[in-house]
Design a protein around this motif. Sequence first.
Motif, PDB file in Angstrom:
ATOM      1  N   LEU A 118       0.919  -1.290   0.080  1.00  0.00           N
ATOM      2  CA  LEU A 118      -0.071  -0.102  -0.164  1.00  0.00           C
ATOM      3  C   LEU A 118       0.967   1.299   0.037  1.00  0.00           C
ATOM      4  O   LEU A 118       1.619   1.396   0.977  1.00  0.00           O
ATOM      5  CB  LEU A 118      -0.848   0.113   1.244  1.00  0.00           C
ATOM      6  N   HIS A 125      -5.278   5.054   1.990  1.00  0.00           N
ATOM      7  CA  HIS A 125      -5.761   5.049   3.722  1.00  0.00           C
ATOM      8  C   HIS A 125      -7.061   4.563   3.677  1.00  0.00           C
ATOM      9  O   HIS A 125      -7.366   3.735   4.547  1.00  0.00           O
ATOM     10  CB  HIS A 125      -5.450   6.201   4.133  1.00  0.00           C
ATOM     11  N   ALA A 128      -7.168   0.947   3.003  1.00  0.00           N
ATOM     12  CA  ALA A 128      -6.463   0.107   4.245  1.00  0.00           C
ATOM     13  C   ALA A 128      -7.639  -0.115   5.206  1.00  0.00           C
ATOM     14  O   ALA A 128      -7.476  -1.238   5.865  1.00  0.00           O
ATOM     15  CB  ALA A 128      -5.242   0.794   4.914  1.00  0.00           C
ATOM     16  N   THR A 141       3.772  -1.179   3.626  1.00  0.00           N
ATOM     17  CA  THR A 141       3.492  -0.103   3.244  1.00  0.00           C
ATOM     18  C   THR A 141       4.641   1.036   3.645  1.00  0.00           C
ATOM     19  O   THR A 141       5.307   0.732   4.722  1.00  0.00           O
ATOM     20  CB  THR A 141       2.148   0.382   3.990  1.00  0.00           C
ATOM     21  N   SER A 143       3.693   4.066   4.060  1.00  0.00           N
ATOM     22  CA  SER A 143       2.520   5.153   4.652  1.00  0.00           C
ATOM     23  C   SER A 143       2.661   4.969   6.363  1.00  0.00           C
ATOM     24  O   SER A 143       2.228   4.036   6.908  1.00  0.00           O
ATOM     25  CB  SER A 143       1.497   5.020   4.107  1.00  0.00           C
ATOM     26  N   ILE A 146      -1.251   4.857   7.383  1.00  0.00           N
ATOM     27  CA  ILE A 146      -1.661   3.502   7.100  1.00  0.00           C
ATOM     28  C   ILE A 146      -1.130   2.636   8.217  1.00  0.00           C
ATOM     29  O   ILE A 146      -1.855   1.658   8.579  1.00  0.00           O
ATOM     30  CB  ILE A 146      -1.462   2.913   5.542  1.00  0.00           C
TER      31      ILE A 146
END
Length: 290
Positions: A118, A125, A128, A141, A143, A146
């Motif tokens: 992701l 987001h 997710a 990920t 992020s 996330i």
Amino acid sequence: MPTNDTLDGGSGELVADQGLLAHQRRALIMEAIRRDGAVRVSELVEQLGVSDMTVRRDLDALARSRDVEKVHGGAVGLAGRTGDEVGFAAKSGLEPSAKRAIAEAAALLVTPGSVVALGGGTTVHAVAARLANVPGLTVVTNSLPIAHLLESEGVKTPASPSVLLTGGAPTPSQVLVGPLADMVIGSLHVDLLILGTHGASARAGLTTPNLAEAQTNRALIGCARRVAVVADHTKWGVTGLSSFAGLHEVDHFVTDAGLKAEDRSALAEAVGELVVTESSDTSGTEALPG
């Protein structure tokens, strides 16, 4: 009694509404700036029904996060310039209905027991949030929001995905990028990558204003068997500083019904599959093979 405002989807005007929080109010300001290019403090005071001081605090917060540039009497947008990047908080309140519908459709691409990467961004987001109970899932990920979402107590269950967070340096979008992130990602193999984008166009492909993020996105694409891009209709025709993928590299492009017919045709010809969602308040999606 002071009121806050929301955007009227039919007219694009600010209309009276009550009870919005500060981040929601700032998202509305960002929407007005994206539509008009600039805002005046005096106009926002009248439209939002809040004080001059409240508006100035909102603009100060948006300026600190590099979402706007303050000028005398108001603020101007940065997102229209190819080298500027809007922060995660400001983007989170934009196009919420479209993001919900896109997220629901994209989550259907994920199969139990798979390894999913992701990327960053508010639309990913939202995807997710719909993967928390997919059994046997491993999520890679870069992020920070996330990773925090999937590890939070309110979401975490025994069936929740195992989460691997890459290293790297954070961008304004709270995405980890740079040589460390690229090295970790380059050693992995994932079944599906779900990726957001700052902009997409037939000429430039997928773009971002952040050069390091572009390189890390290329690394993510390189480690994935399939690539799914999630982007609402406002991203089409937007070009950031750096391209990180051509449309032909996208297996699934998930967007919303706000995309114009001619743009749908261009996308459908370029990508493996174009998925056009309806509003999150209705049901159904339309898949157009490339």
